[in-house]
Write a protein that holds these residues in place. Structure first.
Motif, PDB file in Angstrom:
ATOM      1  N   CYS A 177       0.847  -1.193   0.000  1.00  0.00           N
ATOM      2  CA  CYS A 177       0.000   0.000   0.000  1.00  0.00           C
ATOM      3  C   CYS A 177       0.886   1.247   0.000  1.00  0.00           C
ATOM      4  N   TRP A 178       0.821   2.007  -1.088  1.00  0.00           N
ATOM      5  CA  TRP A 178       1.689   3.165  -1.270  1.00  0.00           C
ATOM      6  C   TRP A 178       1.068   4.415  -0.662  1.00  0.00           C
ATOM      7  N   LYS A 179       1.889   5.150   0.073  1.00  0.00           N
ATOM      8  CA  LYS A 179       1.448   6.407   0.676  1.00  0.00           C
ATOM      9  C   LYS A 179       1.734   7.569  -0.277  1.00  0.00           C
ATOM     10  N   PRO A 180       0.918   8.618  -0.252  1.00  0.00           N
ATOM     11  CA  PRO A 180       1.128   9.767  -1.146  1.00  0.00           C
ATOM     12  C   PRO A 180       2.223  10.692  -0.622  1.00  0.00           C
ATOM     13  N   THR A 181       3.450  10.179  -0.565  1.00  0.00           N
ATOM     14  CA  THR A 181       4.570  10.958  -0.052  1.00  0.00           C
ATOM     15  C   THR A 181       5.684  11.013  -1.077  1.00  0.00           C
ATOM     16  N   ASP A 182       6.642  11.894  -0.863  1.00  0.00           N
ATOM     17  CA  ASP A 182       7.782  12.035  -1.758  1.00  0.00           C
ATOM     18  C   ASP A 182       9.052  12.090  -0.931  1.00  0.00           C
ATOM     19  N   PRO A 183       9.973  11.129  -1.013  1.00  0.00           N
ATOM     20  CA  PRO A 183       9.884   9.946  -1.878  1.00  0.00           C
ATOM     21  C   PRO A 183       8.809   8.975  -1.403  1.00  0.00           C
ATOM     22  N   LYS A 184       8.398   8.098  -2.284  1.00  0.00           N
ATOM     23  CA  LYS A 184       7.292   7.204  -1.975  1.00  0.00           C
ATOM     24  C   LYS A 184       7.633   6.268  -0.825  1.00  0.00           C
ATOM     25  N   THR A 185       6.687   6.106   0.074  1.00  0.00           N
ATOM     26  CA  THR A 185       6.812   5.148   1.168  1.00  0.00           C
ATOM     27  C   THR A 185       5.596   4.233   1.148  1.00  0.00           C
ATOM     28  N   LEU A 186       5.683   3.157   1.903  1.00  0.00           N
ATOM     29  CA  LEU A 186       4.607   2.177   1.820  1.00  0.00           C
ATOM     30  C   LEU A 186       4.432   1.447   3.136  1.00  0.00           C
ATOM     31  N   ASP A 187       3.283   0.787   3.239  1.00  0.00           N
ATOM     32  CA  ASP A 187       3.001  -0.198   4.275  1.00  0.00           C
ATOM     33  C   ASP A 187       2.710  -1.523   3.575  1.00  0.00           C
ATOM     34  N   TYR A 188       3.028  -2.610   4.239  1.00  0.00           N
ATOM     35  CA  TYR A 188       2.412  -3.868   3.875  1.00  0.00           C
ATOM     36  C   TYR A 188       1.142  -3.983   4.716  1.00  0.00           C
ATOM     37  N   VAL A 189       0.077  -4.487   4.101  1.00  0.00           N
ATOM     38  CA  VAL A 189      -1.164  -4.741   4.818  1.00  0.00           C
ATOM     39  C   VAL A 189      -1.576  -6.182   4.549  1.00  0.00           C
TER      40      VAL A 189
END
Length: 401
Positions: free
Chosen positions: A122-134
């Motif tokens: 699951c990608w977060k709307p950040t720069d640089p891109k960050t994510l979670d696993y769900v």
């Protein structure tokens, strides 16, 4: 007369089925269609508990509900769309492919499914891109967040391990290649994409651990689309050069098993995907020319230590697909049925979903999924990940603390 009511003589009359032991009752329920077993859970507290008890889960039906998959169309917005198709090929999707119950993310990729749980990036709307696993359960609409590692945004192969008959806890596996791991280009091996480390996450311990894979001992690369098969607490993945690599829940390499080779070797990107059915590991292979693979063979692994595969079934492409489909056909075996001698295939320009029953040699064309659900990259055709889904109605660690 209602259960528990009294006869004229004043003697309480019980329900005959109450005299059956749990083992006998479970055996009876296991023989009825899956839709009926769902109703059985509502009969009484005792019947409901039968379905959740680890000793009985293995005996009860594990239906294949259908498949998650994606399509790409550059003339559409958004260009990528996610779908769910029922295994029967009929009716409205049994699962909402949008997974609308999850928190709002910029985008969500389904990476794997194991015994009813989905692993999503699951990608977060950040720069640089960050994510979670769900890790989530579509049947209960419950989910938990798994923290990302320093490599998660770059790792191609991430798989989920979960066996509800053994434990309510799950495991996440990251397979990190040399480049992502940070090995200098001049120090990398001659095998492109060689796995340098395996990171594993336990929902019980709630921490990541890492195992380094040395070049001298472990020289393998895993394709992005390689299916993960987790059973007996072991993760199995097809790797390049006709092999299956297996890992325990701590990321230790257990076996490297050769697979029957498709002949001739028509595609450098081809691997023999592995599947689990009826408690055994299976794979398929094709034979014939590049333009006309003349037959499909099904193999079952009989001996881990010796890497011994036994031929289970062979069918010609003409019998499998018919004259309209067989000539120059493109196809992928996408799944085995978990409990029956049945395989699922996507074939042809319109990506027709079909099933084939090995015992009676019957094929069923189920539905056309559309031309845009097969992906190409730099002119090289690659498999769309068709992710099989089996519902889970019991609790797991994905249902939260």
């Amino acid at each position: 007369m209602a259960p528990g009511s009294k006869t004229k003589k004043g003697v309480e009359e019980g329900v005959p089925v109450d005299t059956l032991t749990d083992d006998i009752l479970t055996d009876i329920i296991s023989r009825v269609p899956y839709k009926s077993t769902c109703c059985c859970k509502c009969v009484s507290t005792r019947w409901r508990d039968l379905f959740s008890h680890p000793d009985h889960r293995k005996k009860l039906p594990q239906p294949l509900a259908g498949f998650f998959y994606q399509s790409y169309n550059r003339d559409r917005f958004p260009k990528t769309a996610r779908y769910f198709t029922n295994a029967s090929g009929e009716g409205e999707p049994l699962v909402d492919p949008s997974l609308s119950f999850l928190p709002k993310y910029s985008s969500i990729d389904i990476l794997d499914c194991c015994n009813g749980l989905l692993l999503c990036r699951c990608w977060k709307p950040t720069d640089p891109k960050t994510l979670d696993y769900v890790v989530c359960n579509p049947a209960t609409e419950k989910w938990v967040v798994v923290p990302a590692t320093d490599w998660s945004s770059k790792v191609d192969v991430v798989r989920l391990g979960f066996e509800p008959a053994i434990s309510s806890h799950f495991h996440v596996f990251e397979f990190i290649d040399e480049e992502v791991w940070g090995i200098d280009e001049y120090d990398q091996s001659d095998l492109d994409g060689r796995i340098a480390a395996v990171a594993t996450y336990s929902s019980k311990a709630r921490v990541w651990t890492h195992q380094i894979q040395t070049v001298e001992e472990n020289h393998f690369a895993i394709p992005t689309h390689s299916k993960g098969v987790f059973f007996n607490c072991v993760m199995h993945l097809a790797a390049f050069d006709d092999m299956v690599v297996t890992f325990d829940i701590e990321g230790n390499l257990l076996y490297i098993i050769g697979t029957p080779r498709s002949w001739p070797y028509y595609n450098d990107y081809h691997v023999n995907d592995v599947f689990v059915s009826q408690g055994q590991l299976h794979c398929t292979s094709s034979s014939g020319s590049k333009s006309d693979r003349s037959s499909l063979s099904v193999w079952v692994l009989e001996d881990y230590s010796l890497g011994k595969w036994t031929l289970k079934h062979t069918v010609s492409h003409l019998q499998l697909f018919g004259t309209d489909y067989s000539a120059g056909l493109h196809y992928n075996v996408i799944s085995f049925h978990p409990e029956h001698n049945m395989i699922f295939i996507v074939c042809g320009q319109e990506n027709t979903l079909m099933s084939y029953e090995l015992d009676c040699r019957k094929r069923h064309f189920l539905r056309q999924l559309g031309w845009d659900c097969q992906l190409e990259y730099l002119g090289i055709e690659k498999k769309t990940p068709f992710i099989p889904y089996v519902p889970l109605f019991t609790e797991s660690s994905a249902d939260g603390p």
